[in-house]
Enzyme design. Structure first.
Site, PDB file in Angstrom:
ATOM      1  N   HIS A   6      38.056  18.024  18.050  1.00  0.00           N
ATOM      2  CA  HIS A   6      38.111  16.820  17.200  1.00  0.00           C
ATOM      3  C   HIS A   6      36.813  16.038  17.290  1.00  0.00           C
ATOM      4  CE1 HIS A   6      39.058  13.926  20.540  1.00  0.00           C
ATOM      5  NE2 HIS A   6      39.785  14.919  21.039  1.00  0.00           N
TER       6      HIS A   6
ATOM      7  N   ASP B 268      36.419  12.712  16.715  1.00  0.00           N
ATOM      8  CA  ASP B 268      36.526  11.297  17.037  1.00  0.00           C
ATOM      9  C   ASP B 268      36.595  11.051  18.537  1.00  0.00           C
ATOM     10  OD1 ASP B 268      39.128  12.564  16.736  1.00  0.00           O
ATOM     11  OD2 ASP B 268      39.993  10.595  17.121  1.00  0.00           O
TER      12      ASP B 268
ATOM     13  N   ASP C 288      35.395  14.374  25.966  1.00  0.00           N
ATOM     14  CA  ASP C 288      36.571  14.376  25.094  1.00  0.00           C
ATOM     15  C   ASP C 288      36.168  13.878  23.706  1.00  0.00           C
ATOM     16  OD1 ASP C 288      39.147  14.403  24.084  1.00  0.00           O
ATOM     17  OD2 ASP C 288      39.788  12.600  25.144  1.00  0.00           O
TER      18      ASP C 288
ATOM     19  N   GLU D  78      42.179  12.434  16.070  1.00  0.00           N
ATOM     20  CA  GLU D  78      43.082  12.941  17.101  1.00  0.00           C
ATOM     21  C   GLU D  78      43.502  11.841  18.063  1.00  0.00           C
ATOM     22  OE1 GLU D  78      44.275  14.728  20.981  1.00  0.00           O
ATOM     23  OE2 GLU D  78      42.605  13.377  20.540  1.00  0.00           O
TER      24      GLU D  78
END
Length: 554
Positions: free
Chosen positions: A141, A143, A174, A209
């Site tokens: 992802h 974001d 992340d 996400e």
């Protein structure tokens, strides 16, 4: 996410055997435990350069540092209150991120088909030559979560500073680590004119996400289901898992083969206000506090599912590291599921909530003026639902637990209006419990219960069969372990990923961030960072994963 690194970092149940000083367990027969390992799968038969040849040099390392830095420097934050794409200017960094990706991975953008889904979702298709082979889907992802206070960081969160060992920045772990490594693997493969994939590969990168993925993955998944059909993918790989953990003479690699469910329940209380000099015995805040106390006093029961992922993981550990935790090994040998459950609950919160539905009062708002009793108070409770429970159980439990409080204060309850089971929830108010001696006070209040962000516990992907053997064989090859055996085994994630939207496209859905240092990376908090050594290892894994699946015949 529950994760643990290798180098002496304790995690799920990881600890070196030497800490215990126990004599061999003569009563234990390790081979009786289930946990057969697939062969190590080396992709070298395809004639391509090895991962070590391509990505171990100083120049390759410098290239990856520059790629990851460029992507981290774009502040692609997803906020909980974002408006529609194109209307809220806070989406604008994502357009910049797309430009950076195109500049950083020119071969991918030349050779793959790129589709923009709901404007910001990225869907790349690398067409294979053999349409009889099911495609493979890799996910990440775009974001990141917001930064609360930049002044608390050692380095500015969007400078992507490299200190010789780590890159520091929001999202570097992340999930821009995975995003960069996946695209880098395909940049290397597609740059080799000898590589023409037999199997199609699809890359899906959502953009929200961190807000449950409804705008990104939630729009990409239906498109794929319409285009390819049900059970149309050989495998799906996303971020997640419980990392890599050294126990005794074995390295346990723990991809998530399932996720707990997720539901938020909001309690909105409206009561009569008034001057604080003549208060009711409890203000609205006091009533909500009583609700919190009642909920927290009654946690959900923990339960270990026989032959589920957690049980299977523990059987692997009993087989390959029997002396690391002798008491646990004996419980596993006796098939004492209740005893194992108690051991996990006592061990740590990490292990407890693998087998128990969690309940966290995370939001409370109320009150406008220090001399006026609050008329509106809001409580938000987050639940991560274990596989032996259901969303309906969690909703019913909330109604049942607050029933005495509702009666005590003469409140009108409106639980989950619009839900299909509305009448059942109202029926759940009926209780044999009597209101205690305190006289009922009519607060002329209304308590509204509503839900948000529902997802059921996901199906459990198999840890056997052809697809698992390729996946696990790739893990055993990439993370070759000098001290002993590499043991891939599935686990349950307490957090949630975008895979919730892709259920039905494949039975083989795995959540695995192939970075042995991921647990140390401060995701979602101050000073998020990623070790470059771990990033290179991720890149090697994805490169091997794609080659091994491309060579598979199923």
């Amino acid at each position: 996410m529950l994760l643990a690194g290798v180098a002496g970092v304790s995690g799920f149940i990881a600890a070196p055997a030497r800490l215990y000083g126990q004599a061999p367990l003569s009563s234990i027969t390790p081979s009786r435990f289930k946990c057969e390992l697939p062969p190590i799968l080396d992709p070298s038969g395809d004639g391509l350069p090895s991962a070590n040849e391509l990505f171990s040099s100083k120049s390759a390392r410098e290239q990856q540092i520059k790629r990851l830095q460029a992507i981290v420097r774009v502040p692609s934050v997803s906020y909980d209150d974002l408006g529609e794409v194109g209307e809220d200017e806070r989406w604008s960094p994502f357009y910049k991120l797309h430009d950076v990706l195109e500049e950083t991975f020119p071969t991918v953008h030349k050779r793959a088909k790129l589709e923009k889904v709901n404007t910001l979702g990225l869907l790349y298709t690398i067409k294979g030559s053999d349409e009889s082979l099911k495609p493979v889907l890799l996910m990440a992802h775009q974001d990141i979560v917001p930064v609360a206070d930049e002044s608390t960081w050692t380095y500015p969160p969007f400078d992507a500073v490299y200190d010789g060992e780590y890159i520091w920045g929001r999202g570097v772990s992340d999930d821009k680590n995975s995003l960069t490594a996946v695209l880098s693997a395909f940049e290397a493969l597609l740059s080799n004119s000898d590589w023409v994939p037999k199997r199609s590969f699809v890359l899906a990168f959502g953009f929200d996400e961190e807000c449950s993925g409804f705008r990104g993955a939630g729009k990409i998944a239906p498109l794929l289901k319409e285009r390819y059909g049900k059970d149309s993918f050989a495998a799906i790989l996303d971020e997640g898992g419980l990392g890599l953990q050294e126990v005794g003479n074995a390295l346990y690699v723990l991809p998530g083969v399932s996720e707990k469910g997720h539901i938020n329940i909001f309690f909105e209380l409206d009561v009569v206000g008034g001057h604080s000099s003549i208060p009711f015995p409890h203000t609205g805040i006091g009533i909500i506090a009583e609700i919190i106390t009642e909920l927290e006093s009654h946690p959900f029961k923990a339960e270990l599912i026989e032959d589920g992922p957690v049980h299977n993981h523990l059987q692997c550990q009993a087989r390959y590291s029997p002396e690391a935790f002798p008491d646990l090994t004996k419980l596993i040998q006796r098939d004492d599921l209740e005893g194992i459950t108690h051991w996990l609950v006592r061990r740590s919160r990490d292990t407890q909530y693998i087998v128990q539905t969690s309940q966290a009062a995370d939001i409370i708002n109320g009150g406008q003026k220090i001399n006026a009793m609050p008329e509106k108070t809001l409580l938000g409770v987050n639940y991560r639902v274990a596989h032996h429970n259901s969303l309906a159980e969690v909703q019913h439990n909330a109604v049942r637990r607050i029933s005495k409080i509702v009666k005590k204060y003469g409140l009108t309850l409106k639980p989950y209006e619009g839900d299909d089971d509305y009448d059942k929830y109202v029926a759940g108010l009926e209780s044999e419990d009597e209101v205690e001696s305190e006289e009922v006070i009519d607060y002329k209040g209304t308590l509204v219960l509503s839900t948000q962000g529902k997802s059921h516990p996901s199906p459990i992907s198999p840890t056997s069969g052809e697809a698992w053997d390729v996946f696990a064989g790739t893990i055993r090859h990439t993370f070759a372990y000098d001290n002993g055996t590499v043991v891939p085994t599935g686990e349950i994630m307490t957090g949630n990923t975008d895979t919730r939207h892709y259920i039905g496209l494949s039975d083989n859905i795995w959540r695995f961030t192939p970075d042995r240092f991921h647990a140390q990376n401060n995701i979602h908090t101050i000073d998020e960072h990623a070790r470059v050594d771990g990033h290179i290892e991720m890149l090697k894994f994805y490169y091997n994963f794609v080659r091994n699946f491309d060579a598979a015949k199923f």
